[in-house]
Write a protein that holds these residues in place. Structure first.
Motif, PDB file in Angstrom:
ATOM      1  N   GLN A  99      -3.187  -2.134   1.020  1.00 22.37           N
ATOM      2  CA  GLN A  99      -3.971  -1.074   0.378  1.00 22.37           C
ATOM      3  C   GLN A  99      -3.086  -0.119  -0.425  1.00 22.37           C
ATOM      4  O   GLN A  99      -3.484   0.354  -1.493  1.00 22.37           O
ATOM      5  CB  GLN A  99      -4.805  -0.328   1.416  1.00 22.37           C
ATOM      6  CG  GLN A  99      -5.901  -1.198   2.009  1.00 22.37           C
ATOM      7  CD  GLN A  99      -6.718  -1.945   0.943  1.00 22.37           C
ATOM      8  OE1 GLN A  99      -7.195  -1.358  -0.022  1.00 22.37           O
ATOM      9  NE2 GLN A  99      -6.856  -3.248   1.121  1.00 22.37           N
ATOM     10  N   ILE A 100      -1.885   0.149   0.064  1.00 20.69           N
ATOM     11  CA  ILE A 100      -0.947   0.985  -0.695  1.00 20.69           C
ATOM     12  C   ILE A 100      -0.561   0.281  -1.989  1.00 20.69           C
ATOM     13  O   ILE A 100      -0.538   0.890  -3.065  1.00 20.69           O
ATOM     14  CB  ILE A 100       0.301   1.317   0.159  1.00 20.69           C
ATOM     15  CG1 ILE A 100      -0.096   2.226   1.321  1.00 20.69           C
ATOM     16  CG2 ILE A 100       1.401   1.948  -0.703  1.00 20.69           C
ATOM     17  CD1 ILE A 100       0.980   2.375   2.387  1.00 20.69           C
ATOM     18  N   LEU A 101      -0.288  -1.021  -1.919  1.00 22.04           N
ATOM     19  CA  LEU A 101       0.066  -1.780  -3.125  1.00 22.04           C
ATOM     20  C   LEU A 101      -1.113  -1.854  -4.089  1.00 22.04           C
ATOM     21  O   LEU A 101      -0.929  -1.757  -5.310  1.00 22.04           O
ATOM     22  CB  LEU A 101       0.559  -3.178  -2.756  1.00 22.04           C
ATOM     23  CG  LEU A 101       1.901  -3.226  -2.031  1.00 22.04           C
ATOM     24  CD1 LEU A 101       2.251  -4.661  -1.662  1.00 22.04           C
ATOM     25  CD2 LEU A 101       3.008  -2.598  -2.860  1.00 22.04           C
ATOM     26  N   ARG A 102      -2.313  -2.010  -3.557  1.00 20.49           N
ATOM     27  CA  ARG A 102      -3.496  -2.064  -4.427  1.00 20.49           C
ATOM     28  C   ARG A 102      -3.639  -0.765  -5.221  1.00 20.49           C
ATOM     29  O   ARG A 102      -3.850  -0.772  -6.427  1.00 20.49           O
ATOM     30  CB  ARG A 102      -4.742  -2.324  -3.591  1.00 20.49           C
ATOM     31  CG  ARG A 102      -5.979  -2.504  -4.415  1.00 20.49           C
ATOM     32  CD  ARG A 102      -7.153  -2.859  -3.547  1.00 20.49           C
ATOM     33  NE  ARG A 102      -8.301  -3.129  -4.410  1.00 20.49           N
ATOM     34  CZ  ARG A 102      -9.518  -3.235  -3.980  1.00 20.49           C
ATOM     35  NH1 ARG A 102      -9.786  -3.144  -2.701  1.00 20.49           N
ATOM     36  NH2 ARG A 102     -10.498  -3.466  -4.821  1.00 20.49           N
ATOM     37  N   SER A 103      -3.497   0.358  -4.549  1.00 26.85           N
ATOM     38  CA  SER A 103      -3.589   1.652  -5.213  1.00 26.85           C
ATOM     39  C   SER A 103      -2.433   1.849  -6.203  1.00 26.85           C
ATOM     40  O   SER A 103      -2.630   2.310  -7.323  1.00 26.85           O
ATOM     41  CB  SER A 103      -3.576   2.755  -4.149  1.00 26.85           C
ATOM     42  OG  SER A 103      -3.534   4.015  -4.754  1.00 26.85           O
ATOM     43  N   SER A 104      -1.229   1.482  -5.783  1.00 27.69           N
ATOM     44  CA  SER A 104      -0.055   1.640  -6.648  1.00 27.69           C
ATOM     45  C   SER A 104      -0.152   0.794  -7.900  1.00 27.69           C
ATOM     46  O   SER A 104       0.167   1.264  -9.004  1.00 27.69           O
ATOM     47  CB  SER A 104       1.218   1.273  -5.875  1.00 27.69           C
ATOM     48  OG  SER A 104       1.419   2.144  -4.793  1.00 27.69           O
ATOM     49  N   MET A 105      -0.588  -0.450  -7.755  1.00 29.91           N
ATOM     50  CA  MET A 105      -0.698  -1.334  -8.922  1.00 29.91           C
ATOM     51  C   MET A 105      -1.789  -0.838  -9.864  1.00 29.91           C
ATOM     52  O   MET A 105      -1.630  -0.873 -11.089  1.00 29.91           O
ATOM     53  CB  MET A 105      -0.941  -2.781  -8.497  1.00 29.91           C
ATOM     54  CG  MET A 105       0.229  -3.409  -7.736  1.00 29.91           C
ATOM     55  SD  MET A 105       1.810  -3.357  -8.603  1.00 29.91           S
ATOM     56  CE  MET A 105       1.536  -4.604  -9.859  1.00 29.91           C
TER      57      MET A 105
END
Length: 166
Positions: free
Chosen positions: A152-158
């Motif tokens: 979820q952190i990567l999804r938001s960051s991307m």
């Protein structure tokens, strides 16, 4: 699907807010616009988080690969040598990726592909990208993050990296 608002003043490009549908990823080649993800769970989760429009695939080329192996040499000194990358090596890599994605609750990609992501506009090179993503994980994850939390952190960051200012 058109542009989607991420927050005040930014919108996503095309489908970049969507996660990747592995079956819809087009083939491509690495280069200045398309970077290979790392060949581990975090790299493949990053491709998933980038969204189908920002991901390409290229056939995995294991026949020309080698691996570094270390072990004891004469006198107990550790020595390192290279060996061909084997089918057992490939199976180990695939299983580790699939285990991580399973823990993250992410659909498994088909085997036999190397995943590429489009260079986000604000990122100069792949080392800057991975440094940025690792910083985001360090800032926002718990002390012992589960792969689902990292996803979820990567999804938001991307999504933020692919966002266009209005």
């Amino acid at each position: 699907m058109g542009d989607e608002w991420i927050d005040a003043g930014t919108k996503s490009r095309g489908h970049s807010m969507d996660t990747t549908d592995w079956d819809d990823v087009a083939e491509g080649s690495p280069g200045t616009e398309w970077w290979e993800t790392t060949e581990n769970g975090l790299g493949v989760v990053t491709a998933w988080a980038a969204g189908t429009a920002n991901v390409r695939k290229t056939p995995t080329a294991d026949l020309t690969r080698s691996v570094s192996v270390s072990g004891p040499g004469p006198g107990g000194i550790v020595r390192t040598w290279t060996e061909p990358f084997t089918e057992a090596d490939r199976e180990t890599v695939n299983e580790a990726i699939e285990y991580y994605l399973g823990d993250a609750g992410i659909p498994l990609p088909p085997r036999g592909w190397t995943w590429l992501i489009r260079r986000p506009p604000a990122v100069g090179n792949d080392r800057h990208l991975w440094a940025h993503l690792n910083r985001q994980i360090a800032l926002h994850a718990s002390s012992a993050p589960h792969p689902a939390e990292i996803a979820q952190i990567l999804r938001s960051s991307m999504a933020t990296l692919y966002a266009e200012p209005e």
